[in-house]
Design an enzyme around this catalytic site. Sequence first.
Site, short mmCIF file in Angstrom:
data_model
loop_
_atom_site.label_atom_id
_atom_site.label_comp_id
_atom_site.label_asym_id
_atom_site.label_seq_id
_atom_site.Cartn_x
_atom_site.Cartn_y
_atom_site.Cartn_z
CG HIS A 36 -1.90 -1.05 1.34
ND1 HIS A 36 -1.79 -2.08 2.23
CD2 HIS A 36 -3.05 -1.26 0.67
CE1 HIS A 36 -2.82 -2.89 2.11
NE2 HIS A 36 -3.60 -2.42 1.16
N GLY A 148 -3.45 -1.63 -6.96
CA GLY A 148 -2.33 -2.57 -7.13
C GLY A 148 -2.65 -3.63 -8.17
CE LYS A 150 -2.09 -9.99 -2.86
NZ LYS A 150 -3.51 -9.88 -2.88
CG ASP A 151 -6.44 -7.31 -5.41
OD1 ASP A 151 -6.74 -8.48 -5.15
OD2 ASP A 151 -5.94 -6.54 -4.57
CB SER A 187 -3.73 -7.32 5.02
OG SER A 187 -4.69 -7.36 4.03
O1 PAF Z 1 -8.30 -3.73 -3.14
C1 PAF Z 1 -8.90 -3.38 -2.11
O2 PAF Z 1 -8.31 -3.20 -1.04
C2 PAF Z 1 -10.40 -3.18 -2.16
O3 PAF Z 1 -11.01 -4.09 -3.01
C3 PAF Z 1 -10.81 -1.73 -2.54
C4 PAF Z 1 -10.36 -1.37 -3.94
C5 PAF Z 1 -10.19 -0.76 -1.54
C6 PAF Z 1 -12.32 -1.60 -2.47
O4 PAF Z 1 -12.81 -1.86 -1.20
#
Ligand code: PAF
Length: 280
Positions: A36, A148, A150-151, A187
């Site tokens: 993050h 990110g 990662k997602d 996390s």
């Molecule tokens: O990737 C995340 O942490 C969550 O899916 C997000 C984009 C903050 C939406 O809640």
Amino acid sequence: MLVFRTKKELSNYISSLSKNENLGLVPTMGALHTGHASLVEKAVSENNTVVVSIFVNPTQFDNKEDLAKYPNTLDADLDLLSNVSEGIVVFSPSADEVYDHKIEAKKYDFEGLDTVMEGAYRDDHFNGVGTIVEALLTLVKPNRAYFGEKDFQQLQIIRKLVEQQHIPVEIIGCPIVRETSGLAMSSRNERLSKELRQKASFIYSTLLAAKEKFGTESANYVLNWVKNQFKEHVDLELEYIEITDVETLSPVTRKNENLKYRAFIAVYAGGVRLIDNIAL
Ligand code: PAF
């Protein structure tokens, strides 16, 4: 550092900024880590003001237990952010504040991007993500928003969301940050035992080997090879491995020189679900 709890406080603050200022948004669910921090650092380097939202969004959890277990570490999160920059603006609302006491997701049609991989395994997940991201973008009206890789599936869905809803914002994807073992930062890694955390580095080393094999072998060959690697690993349970077109996220059948591909993986390690992906 300014910390706002209500939409009204945040929007009053944003209205007080000069129209010439660039505004960056980094949406998060807290439990912040170095991954993050890298998003926030990039946002700080590219914008005059950066809003970081810290909100565990209930509508994107298909599993109540997962939501209940989600860590709440606001003090540590604020410390991490103030080490990046004291000027960051934090938005940390309650669910009732965000959803006006009606906590439910909107329904979207993301043209198939949401029905594969994470969407196939997590009911309504991307409707929940779309709802909160649309709400945050509408409230903050940033010039740029940072997510990110990662997602990666989420990132492509958010690009589709802003296109469909005509939201004027630049969506910036940021590279995956990894632990020294290669494990993608998350996390959820905190929930792994020390031993499993080390063993989970197998996920990334397998993706790296898959990338190399994809240079000469078919997608099917590579997928089967990965599945066999996990069959031999007692501590890690493979949920899915997919190789897809980067834009459509549809599975590759025959390789085309003109298209870009990515491999996506989800694995359970001691009951903790981990995801990762790699450009091929
Ligand atoms: O990737 C995340 O942490 C969550 O899916 C997000 C984009 C903050 C939406 O809640």
